[in-house]
Motif scaffolding. Sequence first.
Motif, PDB file in Angstrom:
ATOM      1  N   THR A 204       0.864  -1.184   0.000  1.00  0.00           N
ATOM      2  CA  THR A 204       0.000   0.000   0.000  1.00  0.00           C
ATOM      3  C   THR A 204       0.896   1.227   0.000  1.00  0.00           C
ATOM      4  OG1 THR A 204      -1.688  -1.175   1.283  1.00  0.00           O
ATOM      5  CG2 THR A 204      -1.829   1.233   1.206  1.00  0.00           C
ATOM      6  N   PRO A 205       0.962   1.956  -1.113  1.00  0.00           N
ATOM      7  CA  PRO A 205       1.898   3.084  -1.197  1.00  0.00           C
ATOM      8  C   PRO A 205       1.602   4.171  -0.167  1.00  0.00           C
ATOM      9  CG  PRO A 205       1.106   2.461  -3.377  1.00  0.00           C
ATOM     10  CD  PRO A 205       0.251   1.739  -2.380  1.00  0.00           C
ATOM     11  N   PHE A 206       2.659   4.618   0.500  1.00  0.00           N
ATOM     12  CA  PHE A 206       2.543   5.761   1.404  1.00  0.00           C
ATOM     13  C   PHE A 206       2.460   7.051   0.609  1.00  0.00           C
ATOM     14  CE2 PHE A 206       4.984   9.214   3.412  1.00  0.00           C
ATOM     15  CZ  PHE A 206       4.171   9.469   4.509  1.00  0.00           C
ATOM     16  N   GLU A 207       3.167   7.103  -0.494  1.00  0.00           N
ATOM     17  CA  GLU A 207       3.222   8.311  -1.309  1.00  0.00           C
ATOM     18  C   GLU A 207       1.882   8.556  -2.004  1.00  0.00           C
ATOM     19  OE1 GLU A 207       7.211   6.846  -0.531  1.00  0.00           O
ATOM     20  OE2 GLU A 207       5.426   5.896  -1.334  1.00  0.00           O
ATOM     21  N   THR A 208       1.494   9.793  -2.080  1.00  0.00           N
ATOM     22  CA  THR A 208       0.263  10.168  -2.782  1.00  0.00           C
ATOM     23  C   THR A 208       0.543  11.062  -3.992  1.00  0.00           C
ATOM     24  OG1 THR A 208      -0.021  12.056  -1.272  1.00  0.00           O
ATOM     25  CG2 THR A 208      -1.144  10.000  -0.697  1.00  0.00           C
ATOM     26  N   SER A 209       1.725  11.660  -4.041  1.00  0.00           N
ATOM     27  CA  SER A 209       2.084  12.501  -5.186  1.00  0.00           C
ATOM     28  C   SER A 209       2.592  11.626  -6.328  1.00  0.00           C
ATOM     29  CB  SER A 209       3.147  13.519  -4.795  1.00  0.00           C
ATOM     30  OG  SER A 209       4.303  12.870  -4.303  1.00  0.00           O
TER      31      SER A 209
ATOM     32  N   LYS B 189      11.005  10.915   6.901  1.00  0.00           N
ATOM     33  CA  LYS B 189      10.962  12.316   7.295  1.00  0.00           C
ATOM     34  C   LYS B 189       9.528  12.847   7.255  1.00  0.00           C
ATOM     35  CE  LYS B 189      14.149  15.019   5.533  1.00  0.00           C
ATOM     36  NZ  LYS B 189      15.053  15.632   4.525  1.00  0.00           N
ATOM     37  N   LEU B 190       8.785  12.451   6.225  1.00  0.00           N
ATOM     38  CA  LEU B 190       7.396  12.885   6.120  1.00  0.00           C
ATOM     39  C   LEU B 190       6.541  12.255   7.210  1.00  0.00           C
ATOM     40  CD1 LEU B 190       6.871  12.719   2.245  1.00  0.00           C
ATOM     41  CD2 LEU B 190       7.115  14.771   3.644  1.00  0.00           C
ATOM     42  N   ARG B 191       6.796  10.989   7.515  1.00  0.00           N
ATOM     43  CA  ARG B 191       6.013  10.297   8.539  1.00  0.00           C
ATOM     44  C   ARG B 191       6.222  10.931   9.914  1.00  0.00           C
ATOM     45  NH1 ARG B 191       7.155   5.554   5.233  1.00  0.00           N
ATOM     46  NH2 ARG B 191       5.217   4.394   4.891  1.00  0.00           N
ATOM     47  N   ILE B 192       7.463  11.198  10.240  1.00  0.00           N
ATOM     48  CA  ILE B 192       7.757  11.785  11.554  1.00  0.00           C
ATOM     49  C   ILE B 192       7.213  13.204  11.627  1.00  0.00           C
ATOM     50  CG2 ILE B 192       9.586  12.443  13.141  1.00  0.00           C
ATOM     51  CD1 ILE B 192       9.168   9.434  12.866  1.00  0.00           C
ATOM     52  N   ARG B 193       7.347  13.965  10.574  1.00  0.00           N
ATOM     53  CA  ARG B 193       6.839  15.348  10.564  1.00  0.00           C
ATOM     54  C   ARG B 193       5.315  15.360  10.697  1.00  0.00           C
ATOM     55  NH1 ARG B 193       9.037  20.277   8.669  1.00  0.00           N
ATOM     56  NH2 ARG B 193       7.702  21.899   9.574  1.00  0.00           N
ATOM     57  N   ALA B 194       4.650  14.332  10.130  1.00  0.00           N
ATOM     58  CA  ALA B 194       3.195  14.242  10.226  1.00  0.00           C
ATOM     59  C   ALA B 194       2.745  13.649  11.554  1.00  0.00           C
ATOM     60  CB  ALA B 194       2.642  13.411   9.075  1.00  0.00           C
TER      61      ALA B 194
ATOM     62  N   LEU C  73      20.951  22.955   9.342  1.00  0.00           N
ATOM     63  CA  LEU C  73      20.451  21.690   9.867  1.00  0.00           C
ATOM     64  C   LEU C  73      20.786  20.577   8.880  1.00  0.00           C
ATOM     65  CD1 LEU C  73      16.886  22.832  11.023  1.00  0.00           C
ATOM     66  CD2 LEU C  73      18.958  22.649  12.410  1.00  0.00           C
ATOM     67  N   PRO C  74      21.168  19.409   9.356  1.00  0.00           N
ATOM     68  CA  PRO C  74      21.435  18.288   8.436  1.00  0.00           C
ATOM     69  C   PRO C  74      20.188  17.964   7.608  1.00  0.00           C
ATOM     70  CG  PRO C  74      22.207  17.783  10.660  1.00  0.00           C
ATOM     71  CD  PRO C  74      21.404  19.040  10.765  1.00  0.00           C
ATOM     72  N   HIS C  75      20.381  17.698   6.325  1.00  0.00           N
ATOM     73  CA  HIS C  75      19.242  17.404   5.459  1.00  0.00           C
ATOM     74  C   HIS C  75      18.574  16.083   5.833  1.00  0.00           C
ATOM     75  CE1 HIS C  75      21.629  20.272   3.017  1.00  0.00           C
ATOM     76  NE2 HIS C  75      20.432  20.703   2.643  1.00  0.00           N
ATOM     77  N   ASN C  76      19.303  15.197   6.469  1.00  0.00           N
ATOM     78  CA  ASN C  76      18.740  13.893   6.830  1.00  0.00           C
ATOM     79  C   ASN C  76      18.189  13.868   8.252  1.00  0.00           C
ATOM     80  OD1 ASN C  76      21.227  14.073   8.110  1.00  0.00           O
ATOM     81  ND2 ASN C  76      21.695  11.891   7.877  1.00  0.00           N
ATOM     82  N   MET C  77      18.040  15.039   8.858  1.00  0.00           N
ATOM     83  CA  MET C  77      17.543  15.102  10.226  1.00  0.00           C
ATOM     84  C   MET C  77      16.021  14.965  10.247  1.00  0.00           C
ATOM     85  SD  MET C  77      18.179  18.069  13.082  1.00  0.00           S
ATOM     86  CE  MET C  77      17.201  19.247  12.163  1.00  0.00           C
ATOM     87  N   LEU C  78      15.507  14.180  11.160  1.00  0.00           N
ATOM     88  CA  LEU C  78      14.074  14.012  11.331  1.00  0.00           C
ATOM     89  C   LEU C  78      13.543  15.142  12.221  1.00  0.00           C
ATOM     90  CD1 LEU C  78      14.034  10.166  11.979  1.00  0.00           C
ATOM     91  CD2 LEU C  78      13.781  11.373   9.797  1.00  0.00           C
ATOM     92  N   ILE C  79      12.344  15.625  11.912  1.00  0.00           N
ATOM     93  CA  ILE C  79      11.740  16.745  12.629  1.00  0.00           C
ATOM     94  C   ILE C  79      10.394  16.298  13.177  1.00  0.00           C
ATOM     95  CG2 ILE C  79      10.827  19.085  12.404  1.00  0.00           C
ATOM     96  CD1 ILE C  79      12.911  19.569  10.219  1.00  0.00           C
ATOM     97  N   LEU C  80      10.212  16.477  14.477  1.00  0.00           N
ATOM     98  CA  LEU C  80       9.003  16.019  15.154  1.00  0.00           C
ATOM     99  C   LEU C  80       8.346  17.184  15.888  1.00  0.00           C
ATOM    100  CD1 LEU C  80       7.079  13.825  16.241  1.00  0.00           C
ATOM    101  CD2 LEU C  80       8.798  13.322  18.000  1.00  0.00           C
ATOM    102  N   ASP C  81       7.065  17.374  15.629  1.00  0.00           N
ATOM    103  CA  ASP C  81       6.270  18.402  16.304  1.00  0.00           C
ATOM    104  C   ASP C  81       5.385  17.697  17.330  1.00  0.00           C
ATOM    105  OD1 ASP C  81       4.457  20.372  17.080  1.00  0.00           O
ATOM    106  OD2 ASP C  81       4.459  21.321  15.104  1.00  0.00           O
ATOM    107  N   THR C  82       5.591  17.990  18.619  1.00  0.00           N
ATOM    108  CA  THR C  82       4.818  17.312  19.658  1.00  0.00           C
ATOM    109  C   THR C  82       3.334  17.669  19.563  1.00  0.00           C
ATOM    110  OG1 THR C  82       5.477  19.104  21.159  1.00  0.00           O
ATOM    111  CG2 THR C  82       6.695  17.036  21.305  1.00  0.00           C
ATOM    112  N   ALA C  83       3.015  18.875  19.109  1.00  0.00           N
ATOM    113  CA  ALA C  83       1.605  19.262  18.943  1.00  0.00           C
ATOM    114  C   ALA C  83       0.942  18.416  17.858  1.00  0.00           C
ATOM    115  CB  ALA C  83       1.496  20.749  18.607  1.00  0.00           C
ATOM    116  N   THR C  84       1.638  18.225  16.741  1.00  0.00           N
ATOM    117  CA  THR C  84       1.103  17.404  15.645  1.00  0.00           C
ATOM    118  C   THR C  84       1.009  15.949  16.059  1.00  0.00           C
ATOM    119  OG1 THR C  84       2.073  18.918  14.018  1.00  0.00           O
ATOM    120  CG2 THR C  84       1.472  16.722  13.243  1.00  0.00           C
TER     121      THR C  84
END
Length: 462
Positions: free
Chosen positions: A101-106, A135-140, A282-293
């Motif tokens: 099941t593809p994660f990508e939608t674009s 990166k998209l999963r963690i950001r979401a 910031l490193p391009h391969n760094m994961l970004i996490l928003d606790t509110a999201t």
Amino acid sequence: MSDFTLVDPQGWEWDLHSVYSAYIGYFQVHNIAWYDRSWGHLFSTFEDFLAFSWPVITVTDVWTGRAHIVTRLTSIGAFLKMIKTRFGETLPQAPNILQVTPFETSTRHLRTVTDYASYKKLHSTLPAAVLSALKLRIRAGEPKAVRELWAARDRTFLTIDFEWSERNEKSCLEFGYAAVRCGHLEALRHWPPVPDSNYRKGHFIVSEYVDKVVNKHSPGGAFPWQFGESQVCPKAKLPQIIQAVISSLASPDSETVANTLVLVAHGISGDLSRMEEMRIKLPHNMLILDTATFERTLFAGGHRPAMIDPHTSSPGNPKPRAHGSTLSLENLLRSLPAPPDAPPTPPQMPLPGVFPQTGALVHGVALHNAGNDAFLSLYALQLLLEPATQAPVISPKRAQAQARPLSFGGAPMPIPIAIPMGMHGGDALAAGLGADATANGAQAWEWERDDRKELTAAERHA
């Protein structure tokens, strides 16, 4: 391979190598001597199988996060139709083909694989696809991805927070951070992390604004950092300090492997914009996490209990929290159950827009202080992932520390550190407070509201 055609990933679900593997397994189960058939050469090796010219794209699975080279069911049908047309024999669709099941939608690049060399070249791009999707999963704030990240115990989670002047958005008043090096703690067999002793933390106050600029809406900077000794630094040196903190915790940049450093904040978009303005790399391969999201996604997915909406509820008229609503850091802490070892907290003055319970809020810690917010953001994240986390303990000496004088309604008044907890995180729906306490809380709220009106009028005049 063609790199010029884009296709919708919907329908591209069948792992190409799994198609070949499934047919070899099918032949074995049904005792089919495929090697003696006229079409047997098509299955001699995977490379011979690829000679059919398979249209493919690369996607990552929405559940496992693994990357795959996938084709469509219509392409498998075309392959079977070719065998029937050319060799006069009908083959069924093999069972047990890996369906993704593809994660990508674009849209994705369409490529045609005709030999093993082209397949190998495409296969080498899969790690980069995994990193991009992660990166998209963690950001979401995807719960499964974030939990797996924490459970691996090999990352460093760094929370950051800035306090900026309400009158001049270019003036940074404070910077705070807190970090937990999970890999280091796991190597020492020390888990889960203890916030008091296992968080690396810091708080920096910009010297140009010390005792000169105090926000009215969120005057947390007027109260001391409760988890260490604050440092005063020049405005020009702050970006260098932040860059050094990041560099001391990050692993090398990479196009295929995620960084061991995970950057965390509550409402991180603004912090990222500020860091970009300060030219912090910031490193391009760094994961970004928003606790509110992350918390909002947990609630939407049913991973958090039902709760009232602090912004739409009123005394005697509680309303359920709606999906898609976001909690402030204070309300997030209040919504979490207090750890068993947490000391009891006294009742707070009621204010609209906050939960009635104290929850995991740490008594004696003023919010909107950059150091306090960074520490509590990391603490909140850990509570969401490790509910048995040990509660921080504030020493009585720090809890009784006096704040710098603030002006409410034009009259300066020194406020002890215990009071702001009620002012910034009151009890909108709680019962049991005396009439005097309620009146005092209402008066404090009126003072703050008047200051907001005054500030708005001044800004309008300017």
